[in-house]
Design an enzyme around this catalytic site. Structure first.
Site, mmCIF file in Angstrom:
data_model
loop_
_atom_site.group_PDB
_atom_site.id
_atom_site.type_symbol
_atom_site.label_atom_id
_atom_site.label_comp_id
_atom_site.label_asym_id
_atom_site.label_seq_id
_atom_site.Cartn_x
_atom_site.Cartn_y
_atom_site.Cartn_z
ATOM 1 N N ARG A 209 -6.193 1.497 -4.189
ATOM 2 C CA ARG A 209 -6.057 1.804 -2.768
ATOM 3 C C ARG A 209 -7.402 2.309 -2.261
ATOM 4 O O ARG A 209 -8.325 2.558 -3.032
ATOM 5 C CB ARG A 209 -4.956 2.832 -2.548
ATOM 6 C CG ARG A 209 -3.586 2.345 -3.018
ATOM 7 C CD ARG A 209 -2.482 3.267 -2.559
ATOM 8 N NE ARG A 209 -1.196 2.851 -3.077
ATOM 9 C CZ ARG A 209 -0.424 1.910 -2.540
ATOM 10 N NH1 ARG A 209 -0.838 1.285 -1.439
ATOM 11 N NH2 ARG A 209 0.731 1.592 -3.072
ATOM 12 N N ALA A 210 -7.505 2.454 -0.951
ATOM 13 C CA ALA A 210 -8.767 2.876 -0.351
ATOM 14 C C ALA A 210 -9.175 4.253 -0.861
ATOM 15 O O ALA A 210 -8.339 5.129 -1.058
ATOM 16 C CB ALA A 210 -8.630 2.903 1.162
ATOM 17 N N ILE A 211 -10.473 4.412 -1.094
ATOM 18 C CA ILE A 211 -11.025 5.734 -1.412
ATOM 19 C C ILE A 211 -11.704 6.287 -0.155
ATOM 20 O O ILE A 211 -11.247 7.251 0.438
ATOM 21 C CB ILE A 211 -12.029 5.651 -2.580
ATOM 22 C CG1 ILE A 211 -11.347 5.057 -3.817
ATOM 23 C CG2 ILE A 211 -12.590 7.045 -2.891
ATOM 24 C CD1 ILE A 211 -12.276 4.858 -4.987
ATOM 25 N N THR A 212 -12.788 5.658 0.259
ATOM 26 C CA THR A 212 -13.494 6.105 1.466
ATOM 27 C C THR A 212 -13.462 5.042 2.557
ATOM 28 O O THR A 212 -14.096 5.214 3.583
ATOM 29 C CB THR A 212 -14.954 6.458 1.129
ATOM 30 O OG1 THR A 212 -15.598 5.301 0.570
ATOM 31 C CG2 THR A 212 -15.023 7.593 0.130
ATOM 32 N N ASP A 270 -18.054 8.889 -3.414
ATOM 33 C CA ASP A 270 -17.833 7.783 -4.348
ATOM 34 C C ASP A 270 -19.144 7.585 -5.106
ATOM 35 O O ASP A 270 -19.907 6.673 -4.837
ATOM 36 C CB ASP A 270 -17.441 6.520 -3.574
ATOM 37 C CG ASP A 270 -16.866 5.438 -4.484
ATOM 38 O OD1 ASP A 270 -16.675 5.718 -5.679
ATOM 39 O OD2 ASP A 270 -16.630 4.323 -4.005
ATOM 40 N N LYS A 302 -22.446 0.393 1.405
ATOM 41 C CA LYS A 302 -22.510 1.446 0.394
ATOM 42 C C LYS A 302 -23.828 1.379 -0.374
ATOM 43 O O LYS A 302 -24.442 2.403 -0.685
ATOM 44 C CB LYS A 302 -21.324 1.323 -0.560
ATOM 45 C CG LYS A 302 -21.275 2.419 -1.613
ATOM 46 C CD LYS A 302 -20.039 2.279 -2.498
ATOM 47 C CE LYS A 302 -18.786 2.541 -1.718
ATOM 48 N NZ LYS A 302 -17.574 2.497 -2.580
#
Length: 513
Positions: A209-212, A270, A302
């Protein structure tokens, strides 16, 4: 947990109905005899044990009102779900054993290198519930900002693999992929898996699932089908259709990673070392033999520079080699969002459009998915450079990938339609011009303020790309939200950050005769 507490007088279990997110929390009255005799204080870590010797370690909150009785212990929702007792059941409270691995965390805070055994101790205690979120935050921070070398990343990865389930597919080649992220809308995975399985490649895909970000692959796929598969269900789906699109957290693959991700999301961190450990531990635990890593490179992605991308790729390759994993790294364009939608349901809509070869489907998402699928085909099939892309595109255009996607969804419980947000706001260009810059990070922030990924229909629809000519009055983007309040938050942020999409005046130099 290999210890049994000294049993004092029991308390009665009471479900408080309080959401403490992922942090198990217990509640005692300040006047409780157990609270006084044990010397419990607010935020103490305490061990709760049932008559069946079920155990849970939780943080304590002290209540000074009459919300609960002196002979009761209150449970937050997550603590109640994990402890699994009936209302009023007897519960014994005590101090848990000292968490010795916290000394390793403190050593890392002060810059010391950690060994295989020390990382193993830390991860074991994390999975056993010994760490509160504050301890997890300390560990994450201590390992951030390039504080782990390749040997330490290898040790951390190995410890994370050993902490959970591991799948053996009994096959010589099992393919997998991962994108390091930072690029909104880059939801290539469902398209890639559909192409590969249609080409006869086994690819049991587990995603996070999404982190950031405003959406992870699991968040997006959950708007289309069931992704919470057990290990047996995963095996059955893969046996029937050659692949799956499941959430890795549901099968306890590297469970420590799931606990760390929850805190990383809250901290909006992250780090590189934990990113590599997170990705490779999940791939190894899922039984992958060959993995492609997609690294988008761009000024607001990123990974912002090719130098940084080369460094990250080198670490990925070293750690993968240390762990016996075949890996290929692909550098892709990270200068702007991919597709149109940013957010689970909006990205799902783009995926369906590409797989169905619709005329208005986003070509950049299609081309990127075909590029990745082609590279992965060349990793495991006897294909010359470039032949993988040709095969991937042919498989997509023929409809074979769409048929395979429908088969995967059917095997996982059936396909459903993504939800549609009831509230929207369009950002209109006040002048004509050419799009010269799009800030990926700020766009992700807008989508998250609108409610993504918790609200699956929330997010941002992009209507323009870099280099595109825009007329005054044209919609640049549309914010989607499931509530008026979240729409207003996102709109207010957008108004304060007008540089998210930059327009330069078009040059219309007239030729002189």
């Amino acid at each position: 947990m290999n210890f049994v507490p000294e049993r004092m007088a029991p308390l009665r279990a009471r479900r408080m109905g309080i959401d403490t997110h992922h942090e198990p929390t217990l509640y005692l009255r300040a006047e409780s005899p157990v609270c006084r005799s044990e010397g419990f204080e607010s935020l103490s870590r305490i061990l709760a044990t049932s008559h069946a010797d079920k155990c849970i370690i939780a943080s304590l909150n002290i209540i000074t009102s009459d919300l609960i009785s002196d002979d009761e212990v209150g449970f937050s929702e997550v603590a109640w779900r994990r402890f699994k007792v009936e209302p009023g059941a007897p519960v014994w409270l005590s101090h848990p054993r000292p968490v010795h691995s916290l000394s390793h965390v403190r050593a890392k805070v002060y810059g010391h290198r950690l060994s295989d055994a020390q990382f193993s101790d830390i991860i074991t205690d994390i999975v056993d519930g010994q760490y509160a979120e504050v301890h997890l935050a300390a560990f994450i921070t201590a390992c951030g900002d390039d504080k782990l070398d390749d040997d330490e990343i290898t040790s951390l990865t190995r410890a994370m693999v050993d902490s959970g389930s591991r799948i053996d597919w009994k096959l010589p080649v099992v393919l997998d992929k991962h994108c390091v992220g930072g690029l909104p809308g880059n939801r290539t995975t469902p398209i890639v898996i559909s192409i590969l399985t249609a080409c006869g490649v086994t690819i049991p895909k587990t995603s996070s699932r999404a982190i950031t970000s405003p959406a992870g692959t699991a968040d997006t796929m959950e708007t289309l089908t069931n992704v919470s598969l057990s290990l047996d269900q995963m095996r059955d789906v893969v046996r029937r259709v050659g692949g799956c699109l499941a959430w890795g957290g549901s099968v306890r693959l590297s469970p420590a990673d799931d606990l760390l991700i929850q805190v990383e999301r809250a901290l909006d961190i992250d780090s590189e070392g934990q990113l590599i450990a997170s990705v490779l531990s999940k791939k190894i635990a899922a039984g992958a033999t060959h993995v492609l890593i997609d690294i988008p490179v761009g000024p607001t992605a990123k990974v912002r520079s090719q130098e940084a991308a080369d460094k990250l790729a080198a670490s990925f390759k070293t750690v993968a080699a240390n762990l016996g994993l075949n890996i290929r790294v692909l550098f892709t364009d990270g200068s702007q969002p991919v597709g149109q939608g940013i957010g689970p349901a909006l990205e799902a809509r783009d995926i369906l459009a590409v797989l169905q070869n619709l005329a208005d489907s986003p070509t950049d998402l299609r081309d990127r998915a075909v590029l990745i699928a082609g590279a992965m085909l060349e990793m495991v099939k006897d294909l010359a450079p470039g032949e993988g892309i040709d095969l991937a595109m042919k498989t997509l255009i023929s409809g074979a990938a769409w048929n395979k996607f429908m088969a995967i969804c059917a095997a996982q419980g059936g396909m459903k339609s993504p939800p549609i947000a009831p509230y929207r706001f369009a950002l209109i260009a006040k002048q004509s011009g050419i799009v010269t810059n799009i800030d990926n990070r700020q766009l992700s922030k807008v989508a998250k303020l609108a409610g993504a990924p918790a609200d699956p229909a929330a997010g941002v629809d992009m209507h323009v790309h870099l280099g595109q000519s825009v007329a005054a009055g044209t919609a640049l983007l549309t914010i989607h939200a499931e509530s008026v309040g979240e729409l207003n938050y996102a709109v207010d942020y957008l108004g304060e950050h007008t540089e998210i999409i930059c327009l330069a005046a078009e040059r219309r130099d007239k030729e002189k005769h």
